[in-house]
Design a protein around this motif. Structure first.
Motif, mmCIF file in Angstrom:
data_model
loop_
_atom_site.group_PDB
_atom_site.id
_atom_site.type_symbol
_atom_site.label_atom_id
_atom_site.label_comp_id
_atom_site.label_asym_id
_atom_site.label_seq_id
_atom_site.Cartn_x
_atom_site.Cartn_y
_atom_site.Cartn_z
ATOM 1 N N VAL A 78 -0.205 66.600 -124.279
ATOM 2 C CA VAL A 78 -1.277 65.977 -123.509
ATOM 3 C C VAL A 78 -1.421 64.526 -123.951
ATOM 4 C CG1 VAL A 78 -3.711 66.122 -122.880
ATOM 5 C CG2 VAL A 78 -2.440 68.223 -123.422
ATOM 6 N N PHE A 79 -1.382 63.626 -122.981
ATOM 7 C CA PHE A 79 -1.496 62.198 -123.253
ATOM 8 C C PHE A 79 -2.755 61.695 -122.546
ATOM 9 C CE2 PHE A 79 2.906 63.546 -123.020
ATOM 10 C CZ PHE A 79 3.376 63.183 -124.271
ATOM 11 N N ILE A 80 -3.730 61.246 -123.328
ATOM 12 C CA ILE A 80 -5.019 60.813 -122.796
ATOM 13 C C ILE A 80 -5.183 59.330 -123.106
ATOM 14 C CG2 ILE A 80 -7.520 61.182 -122.878
ATOM 15 C CD1 ILE A 80 -6.816 64.046 -123.999
ATOM 16 N N GLN A 81 -5.369 58.541 -122.057
ATOM 17 C CA GLN A 81 -5.445 57.087 -122.215
ATOM 18 C C GLN A 81 -6.602 56.644 -123.120
ATOM 19 O OE1 GLN A 81 -3.529 53.997 -121.455
ATOM 20 N NE2 GLN A 81 -3.816 54.323 -119.289
ATOM 21 N N ASP A 82 -7.794 57.194 -122.907
ATOM 22 C CA ASP A 82 -8.999 56.767 -123.620
ATOM 23 C C ASP A 82 -9.462 57.878 -124.566
ATOM 24 O OD1 ASP A 82 -11.561 56.008 -124.447
ATOM 25 O OD2 ASP A 82 -12.195 55.366 -122.447
ATOM 26 N N PRO A 83 -9.496 57.617 -125.874
ATOM 27 C CA PRO A 83 -9.929 58.644 -126.817
ATOM 28 C C PRO A 83 -11.316 59.220 -126.497
ATOM 29 C CG PRO A 83 -8.978 56.792 -128.009
ATOM 30 C CD PRO A 83 -9.089 56.374 -126.555
ATOM 31 N N ALA A 84 -12.147 58.476 -125.797
ATOM 32 C CA ALA A 84 -13.475 58.976 -125.431
ATOM 33 C C ALA A 84 -13.392 60.173 -124.475
ATOM 34 C CB ALA A 84 -14.302 57.850 -124.795
ATOM 35 N N HIS A 85 -12.242 60.378 -123.831
ATOM 36 C CA HIS A 85 -12.083 61.477 -122.873
ATOM 37 C C HIS A 85 -11.498 62.750 -123.501
ATOM 38 C CE1 HIS A 85 -11.846 58.228 -119.550
ATOM 39 N NE2 HIS A 85 -13.086 58.684 -119.660
ATOM 40 N N ILE A 86 -11.147 62.704 -124.779
ATOM 41 C CA ILE A 86 -10.476 63.858 -125.406
ATOM 42 C C ILE A 86 -11.282 65.138 -125.262
ATOM 43 C CG2 ILE A 86 -9.764 64.865 -127.614
ATOM 44 C CD1 ILE A 86 -8.733 62.151 -128.418
ATOM 45 N N HIS A 87 -12.551 65.117 -125.621
ATOM 46 C CA HIS A 87 -13.361 66.334 -125.605
ATOM 47 C C HIS A 87 -13.396 66.958 -124.209
ATOM 48 C CE1 HIS A 87 -16.434 69.166 -126.864
ATOM 49 N NE2 HIS A 87 -17.102 68.847 -125.777
ATOM 50 N N THR A 114 -2.978 51.647 -116.281
ATOM 51 C CA THR A 114 -4.357 51.949 -116.650
ATOM 52 C C THR A 114 -5.030 52.875 -115.637
ATOM 53 O OG1 THR A 114 -5.087 49.904 -115.583
ATOM 54 C CG2 THR A 114 -4.691 49.823 -117.970
ATOM 55 N N VAL A 115 -4.440 53.054 -114.458
ATOM 56 C CA VAL A 115 -4.991 53.980 -113.480
ATOM 57 C C VAL A 115 -4.806 55.433 -113.937
ATOM 58 C CG1 VAL A 115 -2.962 54.236 -111.986
ATOM 59 C CG2 VAL A 115 -5.242 54.367 -110.998
ATOM 60 N N TYR A 116 -3.773 55.692 -114.746
ATOM 61 C CA TYR A 116 -3.535 57.037 -115.271
ATOM 62 C C TYR A 116 -4.444 57.263 -116.471
ATOM 63 C CZ TYR A 116 0.842 56.504 -112.666
ATOM 64 O OH TYR A 116 1.769 56.283 -111.691
ATOM 65 N N LYS A 117 -5.272 58.299 -116.381
ATOM 66 C CA LYS A 117 -6.180 58.610 -117.483
ATOM 67 C C LYS A 117 -5.678 59.765 -118.332
ATOM 68 C CE LYS A 117 -9.993 56.549 -115.152
ATOM 69 N NZ LYS A 117 -11.371 56.562 -114.788
ATOM 70 N N VAL A 118 -4.833 60.595 -117.730
ATOM 71 C CA VAL A 118 -4.268 61.739 -118.450
ATOM 72 C C VAL A 118 -2.919 62.085 -117.832
ATOM 73 C CG1 VAL A 118 -5.497 63.427 -117.025
ATOM 74 C CG2 VAL A 118 -4.711 64.097 -119.282
ATOM 75 N N GLU A 119 -1.976 62.452 -118.683
ATOM 76 C CA GLU A 119 -0.685 62.970 -118.249
ATOM 77 C C GLU A 119 -0.361 64.163 -119.137
ATOM 78 O OE1 GLU A 119 2.257 59.877 -118.330
ATOM 79 O OE2 GLU A 119 1.287 58.752 -116.736
ATOM 80 N N ILE A 120 0.327 65.143 -118.574
ATOM 81 C CA ILE A 120 0.661 66.357 -119.323
ATOM 82 C C ILE A 120 2.109 66.731 -119.053
ATOM 83 C CG2 ILE A 120 0.125 68.809 -119.698
ATOM 84 C CD1 ILE A 120 -2.744 68.166 -118.719
ATOM 85 N N GLU A 121 2.783 67.158 -120.100
ATOM 86 C CA GLU A 121 4.160 67.650 -120.028
ATOM 87 C C GLU A 121 4.137 69.066 -120.602
ATOM 88 O OE1 GLU A 121 7.928 66.789 -122.956
ATOM 89 O OE2 GLU A 121 6.679 65.115 -122.365
ATOM 90 N N VAL A 122 4.862 69.983 -119.988
ATOM 91 C CA VAL A 122 4.894 71.353 -120.511
ATOM 92 C C VAL A 122 6.320 71.879 -120.622
ATOM 93 C CG1 VAL A 122 2.585 71.918 -119.619
ATOM 94 C CG2 VAL A 122 4.598 72.543 -118.277
ATOM 95 N N THR A 123 6.463 72.826 -121.526
ATOM 96 C CA THR A 123 7.674 73.627 -121.648
ATOM 97 C C THR A 123 7.248 75.067 -121.426
ATOM 98 O OG1 THR A 123 8.591 72.096 -123.278
ATOM 99 C CG2 THR A 123 9.587 74.300 -123.158
ATOM 100 N N ALA A 124 7.991 75.770 -120.597
ATOM 101 C CA ALA A 124 7.672 77.167 -120.305
ATOM 102 C C ALA A 124 8.914 78.016 -120.540
ATOM 103 C CB ALA A 124 7.199 77.319 -118.865
ATOM 104 N N TYR A 125 8.681 79.298 -120.685
ATOM 105 C CA TYR A 125 9.768 80.259 -120.784
ATOM 106 C C TYR A 125 9.502 81.317 -119.723
ATOM 107 C CZ TYR A 125 13.285 83.382 -122.628
ATOM 108 O OH TYR A 125 14.403 84.161 -122.757
ATOM 109 N N ARG A 126 10.388 81.381 -118.725
ATOM 110 C CA ARG A 126 10.199 82.332 -117.635
ATOM 111 C C ARG A 126 10.147 83.743 -118.208
ATOM 112 N NH1 ARG A 126 14.472 81.300 -115.014
ATOM 113 N NH2 ARG A 126 13.736 79.591 -113.728
#
Length: 140
Positions: A78-87, A114-126
């Motif tokens: 999880v990549f969050i641009q602003d630490p104030a948004h973590i919670h 700066t328009v992106y506030k959060v990005e997420i990358e996942v790994t899954a196992y079918r």
């Protein structure tokens, strides 16, 4: 023989940077870092939780393309641009992954815009969603 499936969404960013939204290697599924852009409207909500919701919509769509679900996720980044948004963001993610409990990393780097506030990358196992799972608690 190993089977590899590469899924594209038609995003111009995939073409520019030469990447796939999803790469499935047999049962391992890798979903690229995903932002909250609506694929139909190309709009990005201003609200961080609305962006996070769109991120999950995009990830769920990507996983479904290779017959997987969020319940198959074993790792999230999880990549969050602003630490104030973590919670708030992690609280939302906690609800989405309730009972799945993947390994997870959260960090606050600058994102591609700066328009992106959060990005997420996942790994899954079918098949992880139906696997025999053992949970171990290692002291407190």
């Amino acid at each position: 023989m190993t089977k590899i499936v590469k899924v594209k969404t038609g995003s111009k960013f995939e073409d520019i940077a030469s990447y796939s939204r999803v790469v499935a290697v047999d049962n391992w599924i890798y979903v690229s870092n995903t932002a909250g852009r609506n694929p139909e409207t190309q709009e990005i909500p201003d609200d961080v939780i609305e962006q996070t919701e769109q991120v999950f919509n995009n990830i769920e769509r990507a996983l479904a393309s290779v017959d997987a679900t969020l319940a198959d996720v074993v790792m999230s980044r999880v990549f969050i641009q602003d630490p104030a948004h973590i919670h708030d963001v992690m609280g939302y993610i906690g609800k989405k992954f309730k009972g799945v409990n993947p390994a997870s990393t959260a960090t606050c780097p600058p994102l591609g815009s700066t328009v992106y506030k959060v990005e997420i990358e996942v790994t899954a196992y079918r098949g992880a969603s139906t696997a025999d799972v053992e949970e171990i608690l290692i002291g407190q």
